[in-house]
Design a protein around this motif. Structure first.
Motif, PDB file in Angstrom:
ATOM      1  N   MET A   1       0.816  -1.209   0.000  1.00  0.00           N
ATOM      2  CA  MET A   1       0.000   0.000   0.000  1.00  0.00           C
ATOM      3  C   MET A   1       0.855   1.266   0.000  1.00  0.00           C
ATOM      4  SD  MET A   1      -3.032   0.719   2.723  1.00  0.00           S
ATOM      5  CE  MET A   1      -4.036   2.182   2.689  1.00  0.00           C
ATOM      6  N   GLY A   2       0.412   2.255  -0.733  1.00  0.00           N
ATOM      7  CA  GLY A   2       0.971   3.602  -0.663  1.00  0.00           C
ATOM      8  C   GLY A   2      -0.116   4.551  -0.185  1.00  0.00           C
ATOM      9  N   THR A   3       0.256   5.565   0.549  1.00  0.00           N
ATOM     10  CA  THR A   3      -0.744   6.436   1.147  1.00  0.00           C
ATOM     11  C   THR A   3      -0.282   7.878   1.160  1.00  0.00           C
ATOM     12  OG1 THR A   3      -1.966   6.911   3.195  1.00  0.00           O
ATOM     13  CG2 THR A   3       0.200   5.916   3.434  1.00  0.00           C
ATOM     14  N   THR A   4      -1.231   8.790   1.120  1.00  0.00           N
ATOM     15  CA  THR A   4      -0.947  10.225   1.204  1.00  0.00           C
ATOM     16  C   THR A   4      -1.203  10.768   2.597  1.00  0.00           C
ATOM     17  OG1 THR A   4      -3.209  10.764   0.496  1.00  0.00           O
ATOM     18  CG2 THR A   4      -1.531  10.591  -1.225  1.00  0.00           C
ATOM     19  N   VAL A   5      -1.342   9.904   3.596  1.00  0.00           N
ATOM     20  CA  VAL A   5      -1.678  10.367   4.944  1.00  0.00           C
ATOM     21  C   VAL A   5      -0.643  11.370   5.452  1.00  0.00           C
ATOM     22  CG1 VAL A   5      -1.843   9.638   7.360  1.00  0.00           C
ATOM     23  CG2 VAL A   5      -3.035   8.353   5.584  1.00  0.00           C
ATOM     24  N   ALA A   6       0.649  11.072   5.284  1.00  0.00           N
ATOM     25  CA  ALA A   6       1.685  11.982   5.774  1.00  0.00           C
ATOM     26  C   ALA A   6       1.680  13.292   4.997  1.00  0.00           C
ATOM     27  CB  ALA A   6       3.058  11.313   5.676  1.00  0.00           C
ATOM     28  N   THR A   7       1.535  13.217   3.671  1.00  0.00           N
ATOM     29  CA  THR A   7       1.506  14.432   2.855  1.00  0.00           C
ATOM     30  C   THR A   7       0.323  15.302   3.239  1.00  0.00           C
ATOM     31  OG1 THR A   7       2.485  13.145   1.064  1.00  0.00           O
ATOM     32  CG2 THR A   7       1.562  15.291   0.500  1.00  0.00           C
ATOM     33  N   ASN A   8      -0.848  14.704   3.408  1.00  0.00           N
ATOM     34  CA  ASN A   8      -2.033  15.470   3.782  1.00  0.00           C
ATOM     35  C   ASN A   8      -1.864  16.104   5.161  1.00  0.00           C
ATOM     36  OD1 ASN A   8      -3.215  14.736   1.390  1.00  0.00           O
ATOM     37  ND2 ASN A   8      -4.430  13.083   2.264  1.00  0.00           N
ATOM     38  N   ALA A   9      -1.193  15.398   6.075  1.00  0.00           N
ATOM     39  CA  ALA A   9      -0.960  15.963   7.404  1.00  0.00           C
ATOM     40  C   ALA A   9      -0.107  17.221   7.319  1.00  0.00           C
ATOM     41  CB  ALA A   9      -0.302  14.925   8.308  1.00  0.00           C
ATOM     42  N   LEU A  10       0.903  17.214   6.438  1.00  0.00           N
ATOM     43  CA  LEU A  10       1.716  18.422   6.250  1.00  0.00           C
ATOM     44  C   LEU A  10       0.898  19.545   5.629  1.00  0.00           C
ATOM     45  CD1 LEU A  10       5.154  17.067   4.953  1.00  0.00           C
ATOM     46  CD2 LEU A  10       4.648  18.059   7.186  1.00  0.00           C
TER      47      LEU A  10
ATOM     48  N   ALA B   1       1.301  15.573  15.176  1.00  0.00           N
ATOM     49  CA  ALA B   1       1.549  15.437  16.613  1.00  0.00           C
ATOM     50  C   ALA B   1       2.210  16.698  17.173  1.00  0.00           C
ATOM     51  CB  ALA B   1       2.436  14.219  16.862  1.00  0.00           C
ATOM     52  N   ARG B   2       1.805  17.068  18.368  1.00  0.00           N
ATOM     53  CA  ARG B   2       2.424  18.201  19.063  1.00  0.00           C
ATOM     54  C   ARG B   2       3.829  17.772  19.497  1.00  0.00           C
ATOM     55  NH1 ARG B   2       1.034  22.957  21.503  1.00  0.00           N
ATOM     56  NH2 ARG B   2       2.135  23.481  23.434  1.00  0.00           N
ATOM     57  N   THR B   3       4.839  18.485  18.967  1.00  0.00           N
ATOM     58  CA  THR B   3       6.223  18.019  19.061  1.00  0.00           C
ATOM     59  C   THR B   3       7.111  19.012  19.796  1.00  0.00           C
ATOM     60  OG1 THR B   3       5.995  16.766  17.011  1.00  0.00           O
ATOM     61  CG2 THR B   3       8.229  17.316  17.697  1.00  0.00           C
TER      62      THR B   3
ATOM     63  N   PRO C   1       3.550   9.710  14.483  1.00  0.00           N
ATOM     64  CA  PRO C   1       2.375   9.321  15.281  1.00  0.00           C
ATOM     65  C   PRO C   1       1.075   9.351  14.487  1.00  0.00           C
ATOM     66  CG  PRO C   1       3.789  10.773  16.549  1.00  0.00           C
ATOM     67  CD  PRO C   1       4.316  10.786  15.147  1.00  0.00           C
ATOM     68  N   VAL C   2       0.909  10.349  13.596  1.00  0.00           N
ATOM     69  CA  VAL C   2      -0.292  10.407  12.754  1.00  0.00           C
ATOM     70  C   VAL C   2      -0.317   9.205  11.812  1.00  0.00           C
ATOM     71  CG1 VAL C   2      -1.507  11.761  11.002  1.00  0.00           C
ATOM     72  CG2 VAL C   2      -0.358  12.917  12.892  1.00  0.00           C
ATOM     73  N   LEU C   3       0.840   8.913  11.231  1.00  0.00           N
ATOM     74  CA  LEU C   3       0.935   7.785  10.314  1.00  0.00           C
ATOM     75  C   LEU C   3       0.679   6.477  11.047  1.00  0.00           C
ATOM     76  CD1 LEU C   3       1.693   7.474   7.276  1.00  0.00           C
ATOM     77  CD2 LEU C   3       4.010   6.952   8.032  1.00  0.00           C
ATOM     78  N   ARG C   4       1.233   6.352  12.259  1.00  0.00           N
ATOM     79  CA  ARG C   4       1.050   5.129  13.025  1.00  0.00           C
ATOM     80  C   ARG C   4      -0.423   4.899  13.332  1.00  0.00           C
ATOM     81  NH1 ARG C   4       3.927   1.549  12.176  1.00  0.00           N
ATOM     82  NH2 ARG C   4       2.477   0.529  13.570  1.00  0.00           N
ATOM     83  N   ALA C   5      -1.150   5.975  13.614  1.00  0.00           N
ATOM     84  CA  ALA C   5      -2.575   5.829  13.912  1.00  0.00           C
ATOM     85  C   ALA C   5      -3.319   5.246  12.718  1.00  0.00           C
ATOM     86  CB  ALA C   5      -3.166   7.179  14.311  1.00  0.00           C
ATOM     87  N   TYR C   6      -2.978   5.723  11.506  1.00  0.00           N
ATOM     88  CA  TYR C   6      -3.643   5.193  10.313  1.00  0.00           C
ATOM     89  C   TYR C   6      -3.206   3.757  10.033  1.00  0.00           C
ATOM     90  CZ  TYR C   6      -5.094   4.397   5.548  1.00  0.00           C
ATOM     91  OH  TYR C   6      -5.651   3.843   4.429  1.00  0.00           O
ATOM     92  N   VAL C   7      -1.905   3.499  10.152  1.00  0.00           N
ATOM     93  CA  VAL C   7      -1.395   2.146   9.909  1.00  0.00           C
ATOM     94  C   VAL C   7      -2.043   1.157  10.870  1.00  0.00           C
ATOM     95  CG1 VAL C   7       0.657   0.693  10.037  1.00  0.00           C
ATOM     96  CG2 VAL C   7       0.779   2.912   8.905  1.00  0.00           C
ATOM     97  N   ASP C   8      -2.142   1.528  12.138  1.00  0.00           N
ATOM     98  CA  ASP C   8      -2.748   0.637  13.126  1.00  0.00           C
ATOM     99  C   ASP C   8      -4.220   0.407  12.818  1.00  0.00           C
ATOM    100  OD1 ASP C   8      -0.319   0.498  14.388  1.00  0.00           O
ATOM    101  OD2 ASP C   8      -0.829   1.936  15.974  1.00  0.00           O
TER     102      ASP C   8
END
Length: 600
Positions: free
Chosen positions: A69-78, A84-86, A215-222
């Motif tokens: 799978m490929g995903t745009t979750v990280a790109t969309n988060a940016l 995540a509050r860092t 963390p955002v990516l991990r939430a989607y992956v999980d």
């Protein structure tokens, strides 16, 4: 007997493409809107439909051999600034380094410089210092840093640790990472692991991005892993390789979807016997272009939504000119994008109150046949494409532009979108020292076929390849990729016998680490590929070349430098700036051969 399934998925910003392959070699496809009230996750829904799983029934993960799978979750988060509050932990005196940046001015004549807001929400300076050779000047005080981290940890979801010169000596970063985890921070990113190369600023920027996105990516992956149960889940990295879901990180995800397209372009070129091709992927939100001439071309840095990242990634140029790009007229000029109507509300023709888009322009000009589309539009997702609404939206723009009708407006806006796309292709070819006229154009994605000939004409290209898997090629390309683990390290040694010897020793260590990384993902058979990064002494540009004897390596560097910059310098020393080793899974059967493309 139940059939066995393998799935290849590209979850894009507008559409999700799913290719299912059964153990008898048959392939079926599904294309769904990425966001819909009708399902929780488009990728899982697509797989369920292809397998014929009844609504509400559990997902039959035991029947699935692999999900890639490929995903745009990280790109969309940016893009949406939703991450995540860092907290950034850095060397004392460098708290403002990322805000100051490198003083680059994207718009040289702008009087009001507006910098994007930093990704991190807070900064903590640590009393520690390493010398330029990695030796300890001031040791890190674990008691003081631990107490401060314990005090602020409840306010943050992630910590990014970036100390000066930690690529040479990570001892302080490792200690700070242990302190952050002990303080209860859910995720910690260390710069010597995220970007193990010299130069503090790109290393720190990439580490902060990784801490924000993972963390955002991990939430989607999980979420996906929970939905598919025991089915093995792999994700495509920006570098064009696959990793287990548990090893997928934010730093590796910003070009996850386009990397599948590059793999598909490579397979198409091989099937057509084309020596050099330019990939042209026009989807719903954007257009991605790439070049393939026998090897996947990579780059080390990218800027996404104002955020700079340094990580190996396929060399893809992206412009905001997709089928869903919104058409504007500001009284002086016509524009297509950069804003997109997305999947919801989508283009005006979707019947959900959306604006006029490139898709509507193509529909008005007769390049789309509503009868060939499923009835999945409208407020309830059961209506066909609404050509009348698209025509009305273009008529409004035509009136504002003082044009005779919606067809004239549609032609003008499409000309703008075509030129935007052609400019992106020139950046991947002409600006790299390659003539686009020496290439074939591989047109794929849901919208590319409607404008492929116009783009080819604008570039002087006389051959367009249309792959049989064209509308889902990025998803299909996931099936051509292999699991990989890539390791890098800086060297900064002269290009001579001793320097190449040091490079060989470093490559052996990195190769062993990469093979161990594959083994940790359950793969015990791997082949190691080594690349050297060379630059002139005093220059910044690092060019990748294969290893070899000194004369061969120098010649390869000079050829690449002359092609890219137009000159070489015989009186300047050449340095081996870095070494890269990539372990590739050698246990898989050969990739599925692409359907020979149609030529036009």
């Amino acid at each position: 007997m139940d059939r066995r399934w393998t799935f290849w998925i590209d979850r894009g910003g507008t559409f999700t493409d799913v290719v299912g392959r059964t153990d008898d070699g048959r392939e079926t496809t599904a294309k769904l809107l990425s966001a819909s009230p009708a399902w929780a996750d488009s990728a899982v829904e697509g797989m369920r439909r292809l397998m014929g799983v009844a609504p509400g029934a559990p997902f039959p993960g035991a029947q699935v051999d692999a999900i890639r799978m490929g995903t745009t979750v990280a790109t969309n988060a940016l893009l949406e600034r939703r991450f995540a509050r860092t907290l950034l932990v850095t060397t004392r005196g460098f708290a403002d380094a990322l805000r100051i940046g490198d003083q680059a001015r994207p718009d040289l004549f702008a009087l009001d410089i507006r910098q994007p807001e930093p990704l991190f929400a807070g900064v903590l300076e640590a009393d520690e210092r390493l010398a330029a050779d990695g030796s300890v000047v001031e040791a890190l005080d674990p008691t003081a840093l631990g107490a401060r981290l314990a005090e602020v940890a409840p306010d943050y979801d992630a910590v990014a640790v970036a100390f000066l010169h930690s690529d040479l000596n990570p001892v302080h970063e490792r200690l700070a990472g242990r302190l952050a985890r002990a303080a209860g921070v859910p995720f910690v990113a260390l710069s010597h692991e995220v970007s193990p190369l010299p130069r503090f600023l790109p290393r720190a920027e990439t580490t902060v991005a990784d801490a924000c996105l993972t963390p955002v990516l991990r939430a989607y992956v999980d979420q996906v892993q929970t939905a598919v149960g025991e089915a093995p889940l792999w994700f495509m990295t920006s570098a064009g390789g696959l990793v287990r879901a548990s090893a997928f990180r934010g730093r590796d995800a910003v070009l996850s979807g386009p990397a599948g397209g590059v793999s598909g372009v490579a397979a198409t070129a091989r099937a057509a016997g084309a020596e050099a091709v330019l990939g042209f992927d026009m989807g719903g939100t954007s257009t991605d272009v790439c070049r393939f001439a026998g090897n996947l071309e990579r780059r080390e840095t990218a800027e996404v939504a104002g955020v700079r990242l340094r990580a190996p990634m396929v060399d893809v140029e992206t412009v905001a000119a997709g089928g869903g790009s919104i058409l504007h007229f500001d009284g002086d000029r016509a524009r297509a994008g950069p804003a997109s109507a997305g999947a919801d509300p989508g283009p005006a023709a979707y019947g959900r109150g959306g604006p006029a888009t490139v898709t509507d322009a193509n529909l008005v000009l007769g390049r789309l046949d509503p009868a060939r589309f499923p009835a999945v539009f409208g407020p309830e997702g059961r209506s066909p494409l609404d050509a009348a609404t698209a025509r009305a939206a273009l008529s409004d723009l035509a009136a504002r532009m003082d044009l005779p009708g919606p067809e004239a407006a549609a032609e003008g806006f499409l000309a703008v979108a075509v030129e935007q796309t052609a400019q992106a292709v020139r950046r991947i070819s002409t600006e790299r020292g390659f003539d686009p006229r020496d290439h074939a154009l591989v047109a794929f994605g849901g919208a590319a076929g409607q404008v492929a000939c116009d783009v080819a004409e604008a570039l002087g290209i006389d051959e367009v390849l249309c792959p049989g898997q064209g509308s889902v090629l990025s998803a299909w390309g996931m099936g051509q990729a292999r699991p990989t683990v890539l390791r890098q390290a800086g060297l900064e040694a002269p290009l001579d016998g001793a320097g190449l010897g040091a490079a060989a020793d470093l490559a052996a260590r990195l190769g062993a680490e990469a093979l161990a990384g594959l083994s940790a993902q359950g793969i015990d058979g791997g082949e190691v590929q080594v690349r050297l990064g060379l630059r002139y002494d005093g220059a910044d540009a690092v060019l990748a070349v294969p290893p070899g004897i000194e004369g061969e390596v120098r010649q390869a560097f000079e050829v690449a430098h002359r092609r890219l910059f137009g000159f070489t310098e015989t009186d300047r020393a050449v340095l081996v700036a870095r070494v890269e080793a990539e372990a590739v899974d050698a246990t898989l059967p050969p990739p599925v051969r692409a359907t020979p493309p149609r030529r036009s």
